[in-house]
Design a protein around this motif. Structure first.
Motif, short mmCIF file in Angstrom:
data_model
loop_
_atom_site.label_atom_id
_atom_site.label_comp_id
_atom_site.label_asym_id
_atom_site.label_seq_id
_atom_site.Cartn_x
_atom_site.Cartn_y
_atom_site.Cartn_z
N LEU A 193 0.81 -1.22 0.00
CA LEU A 193 0.00 0.00 0.00
C LEU A 193 0.84 1.28 0.00
N GLU A 194 2.01 1.21 0.58
CA GLU A 194 2.77 2.45 0.73
C GLU A 194 3.10 3.05 -0.64
N GLY A 195 2.77 4.33 -0.77
CA GLY A 195 3.02 5.05 -2.03
C GLY A 195 1.87 4.97 -3.02
N LYS A 196 0.85 4.18 -2.69
CA LYS A 196 -0.30 4.07 -3.60
C LYS A 196 -1.33 5.17 -3.30
N THR A 197 -2.04 5.57 -4.33
CA THR A 197 -3.15 6.51 -4.10
C THR A 197 -4.35 5.72 -3.57
N ILE A 198 -5.32 6.48 -3.09
CA ILE A 198 -6.52 5.81 -2.54
C ILE A 198 -7.19 4.95 -3.62
N SER A 199 -7.32 5.49 -4.82
CA SER A 199 -8.02 4.70 -5.85
C SER A 199 -7.19 3.49 -6.27
N GLN A 200 -5.87 3.63 -6.28
CA GLN A 200 -5.03 2.46 -6.58
C GLN A 200 -5.19 1.39 -5.50
N ALA A 201 -5.24 1.85 -4.25
CA ALA A 201 -5.37 0.91 -3.12
C ALA A 201 -6.69 0.16 -3.21
N LEU A 202 -7.77 0.88 -3.52
CA LEU A 202 -9.08 0.22 -3.61
C LEU A 202 -9.13 -0.76 -4.77
N ARG A 203 -8.38 -0.43 -5.86
CA ARG A 203 -8.34 -1.33 -7.00
C ARG A 203 -7.60 -2.63 -6.61
N LEU A 204 -6.53 -2.45 -5.85
CA LEU A 204 -5.80 -3.64 -5.38
C LEU A 204 -6.70 -4.52 -4.52
N ALA A 205 -7.51 -3.86 -3.68
CA ALA A 205 -8.42 -4.63 -2.82
C ALA A 205 -9.38 -5.45 -3.67
N GLN A 206 -9.87 -4.81 -4.76
CA GLN A 206 -10.78 -5.52 -5.67
C GLN A 206 -10.09 -6.71 -6.32
N GLN A 207 -8.85 -6.46 -6.77
CA GLN A 207 -8.11 -7.53 -7.44
C GLN A 207 -7.81 -8.67 -6.47
N PHE A 208 -7.48 -8.30 -5.23
CA PHE A 208 -7.17 -9.33 -4.25
C PHE A 208 -8.41 -10.18 -3.97
N LYS A 209 -9.55 -9.50 -3.79
CA LYS A 209 -10.78 -10.25 -3.49
C LYS A 209 -11.22 -11.10 -4.68
N ALA A 210 -10.97 -10.59 -5.89
CA ALA A 210 -11.32 -11.38 -7.07
C ALA A 210 -10.51 -12.68 -7.06
N PRO B 245 -0.76 -9.21 -11.72
CA PRO B 245 0.66 -9.01 -11.43
C PRO B 245 0.88 -7.89 -10.41
N GLU B 246 -0.06 -6.95 -10.36
CA GLU B 246 0.08 -5.84 -9.41
C GLU B 246 0.05 -6.31 -7.95
N LEU B 247 -0.48 -7.49 -7.70
CA LEU B 247 -0.58 -7.99 -6.33
C LEU B 247 0.76 -8.51 -5.79
N ASN C 113 -10.71 -5.91 4.20
CA ASN C 113 -12.00 -5.33 4.58
C ASN C 113 -11.79 -4.06 5.40
N ALA C 114 -10.79 -4.10 6.27
CA ALA C 114 -10.49 -2.90 7.06
C ALA C 114 -10.06 -1.76 6.13
N LEU C 115 -9.28 -2.11 5.11
CA LEU C 115 -8.83 -1.09 4.15
C LEU C 115 -10.02 -0.45 3.43
N GLU C 116 -10.92 -1.31 2.96
CA GLU C 116 -12.09 -0.79 2.23
C GLU C 116 -12.97 0.06 3.15
N GLU C 117 -13.08 -0.41 4.38
CA GLU C 117 -13.85 0.33 5.38
C GLU C 117 -13.23 1.72 5.59
N ALA C 118 -11.90 1.75 5.62
CA ALA C 118 -11.20 3.00 5.90
C ALA C 118 -11.28 3.98 4.72
N LEU C 119 -11.18 3.44 3.52
CA LEU C 119 -11.06 4.32 2.35
C LEU C 119 -12.34 4.40 1.52
N GLY C 120 -13.20 3.43 1.67
CA GLY C 120 -14.36 3.33 0.78
C GLY C 120 -15.43 4.35 1.08
#
Lengths: 138, 406
Positions: free
Chosen positions: A78-95, A105-107, A131-138
């Motif tokens: 997460l470090e250095g990522k923007t909020i929207s990049q972070a949320l996209r990673l969360a989506q990719q991880f959950k997928a 590959p981003e994961l 989930n905590a990340l999405e809760e925090a940023l979503g």
């Protein structure tokens, strides 16, 4: 034993026993809790945002190898990522975990958790920190 | 072994899954074929609502439902009119909390529980304490997982109005001396409630001998379907108790602005009950009584001692919880080195062993034990020595797999 071998690899166990970014974050601008009430596992995620960017990410909590390693690798990423990049990673991880999609590959090294998809009982462990990340940023 | 093999043949899921070692009966038991048939037979031949139809089919449904009540009464040594059908032990305990606790507790009154309670015997009292101003206290446990009764005299103040305790622990396997505690508590004028979720399915229970006022248990942990459980209440106490839920079947007379209520047990069975489930639970109770609760209890205890001995001798990395007395039920909670319970359970599943991992709805107990989670293996009348062997052998492989990380 193949699924165990595939999942509990050196990378995962290393992050479990020596989690990265573990501890309180002084000056956190975002603080969110992920709970798994069925097993009592907890992850508290703290972020320091600079504008739209995650300058620092740390976590505390108690959990199994999968939830701890997932949070450890997540905070690395997460470090250095923007909020929207972070949320996209969360989506990719959950997928990857929930739907079994092949890891983006981003994961990065989080792909070692792909096997969790075959363990429905453990999906909640892997996604606890996210989930905590999405809760925090979503 | 011949008899045990015959018992296993009664359980279709077990027969159909030779690959599976089901060690989670404390969560829910597998169902014998007679119970599954009873459910289907009820819907095929007897289905109608109870206590109201003016026709033969409804009379038959009522008869079957009341026969089940008689079977459950026989199982725990109670009178029929003291058996209230509820969903499960949780609902039974909530019934007591709301029907008795809410109306009888005042600010400063004390509710005495213990540190080994299941959340079902904690949270309802938290809710009631919050509404009444009553105070909750807990009997502590000893390091080996028994109730510490040394300080009971001090805990049992005149302010204690209610004592609610688990009969057999769902984590430690401990069988608590509830009769002894109930006698002391009743002397002090306190009402005594017993959570029998883990005892009624596994050992002979005689509610009158326990000296309690209420005894709660679930049907699904004794081979019955989900959705049907029992609250037993001493009739004199039930008579004094206002209803918990209002609706059909529990009334005497209803006016637009008020109503009067019928006698127990119907007073506490508002609305259409889980009729087929209750009937099938009656069949499960008969099934257990035919085998003999004494025999089931002996089997449980013997398996536990066998498993504990093997674990002690062959797996020093495994830490088990609960007393080492012969008088403990078929439940073993354990941890493996520093491994998290979930990781151990996932690894065991790869060998076909189904166990539960977590706090087993007993967080205060786990806090006391100093662990966030444990793995739990639990046995029932169909569990074999060979299954215990498969579990122990799998545990050795799990230990070897995680060896570096122990």
């Amino acid at each position: 034993m193949s699924l165990l071998d595939e999942l509990y690899r050196e990378t995962l166990l290393h992050h479990y026993k020596h989690p990265h970014n573990f501890g309180e974050l002084a000056g956190a601008t975002v603080d969110a809790q992920g709970d798994n009430p069925s097993c009592g596992d907890q992850v508290r995620l703290m972020l320091r945002l600079e504008g739209d960017t995650i300058a620092q990410a740390r976590f505390v909590g108690q959990g199994c190898a999968i939830s701890t390693a997932s949070a450890s690798m997540m905070t690395d990423l997460l470090e250095g990522k923007t909020i929207s990049q972070a949320l996209r990673l969360a989506q990719q991880f959950k997928a990857m975990i929930v739907e079994g999609s092949s890891p983006s590959p981003e994961l990065g090294e989080l792909s070692v958790l792909a096997g969790v998809h075959q363990l429905p009982a453990r999906v909640k462990c892997a996604t606890l920190g996210w989930n905590a990340l999405e809760e925090a940023l979503g | 072994m011949g008899r045990l093999e015959a018992i296993r043949q009664d359980f279709p899921l077990i027969v159909g899954r030779p690959d599976l070692v089901y060690l989670d009966s404390a969560a829910t038991a597998q169902k014998p074929a007679v119970v599954l048939e009873a459910l289907q037979q009820f819907y095929l031949h007897t289905n109608a609502n109870v206590h109201r139809g003016a026709y033969a089919l409804s009379m038959r449904a009522t008869q079957a439902y009341e026969d089940a009540r008689r079977s459950l009464a026989r199982l725990v040594g109670a009178q029929e009119n003291e058996i209230i059908f509820v969903r499960n032990a949780t609902e039974a305990l909530n019934l007591v909390a709301y029907a008795w606790g809410l109306h009888n507790l005042k600010p400063g009154d004390e509710i005495l529980l213990s540190e080994m309670e299941h959340h079902a015997n904690l949270v309802p009292w938290h809710l009631i304490a919050g509404q009444t101003g009553a105070v909750i206290k807990a009997i502590p446990i000893t390091p080996d997982g028994r109730l510490d009764l040394d300080g009971l005299d001090i805990l049992l103040t005149p302010k204690v109005r209610l004592v609610s305790l688990v009969h057999a622990s769902n984590v430690l396997g401990t069988l608590n001396p509830v009769a002894q505690i109930a006698a002391l508590a009743r002397d002090k004028g306190a009402l005594v409630v017993v959570d029998g979720a883990q005892s009624a399915p596994h050992l002979p229970v005689r509610v009158k001998e326990l000296g309690a006022d209420f005894f709660a248990f679930s049907g699904h942990k004794m081979g019955g379907p989900t959705g049907a459980g029992v609250l037993w209440g001493r009739y004199e106490v039930l008579q004094q108790l206002p209803p918990f839920l209002g609706g059909g079947e529990m009334i005497n007379e209803v006016f637009v602005d008020h109503s009067t209520y019928t006698k127990p047990p119907q007073r506490f069975e508002a609305g259409t009950p889980a009729i087929a489930e209750a009937v099938a639970l009656g069949v499960a109770a008969e099934y257990l009584m035919n085998i003999g609760l004494e025999r089931i209890w002996e089997h449980d205890r013997e398996l536990v001692q066998y498993a504990l001995t093997r674990l002690d001798q062959e797996l020093p990395e495994v830490c088990t919880y609960g007393p080492r007395t012969a008088d403990r039920g078929g439940v073993i909670a354990f941890t493996v080195g520093g491994l998290h319970a979930h990781d151990v359970a996932t690894a065991l599943e790869q060998y076909g062993i189904a166990v539960r991992a977590g706090h087993h709805c007993a967080q205060p107990l786990h806090r006391k034990l100093g662990v966030a989670a444990t793995v739990r293996a639990s046995f029932y009348l169909y569990t074999t020595h060979e299954e215990v062997d498969r579990w122990v052998e799998a545990l050795k492989k799990v230990r070897d797999f995680f060896k570096v990380w122990l």
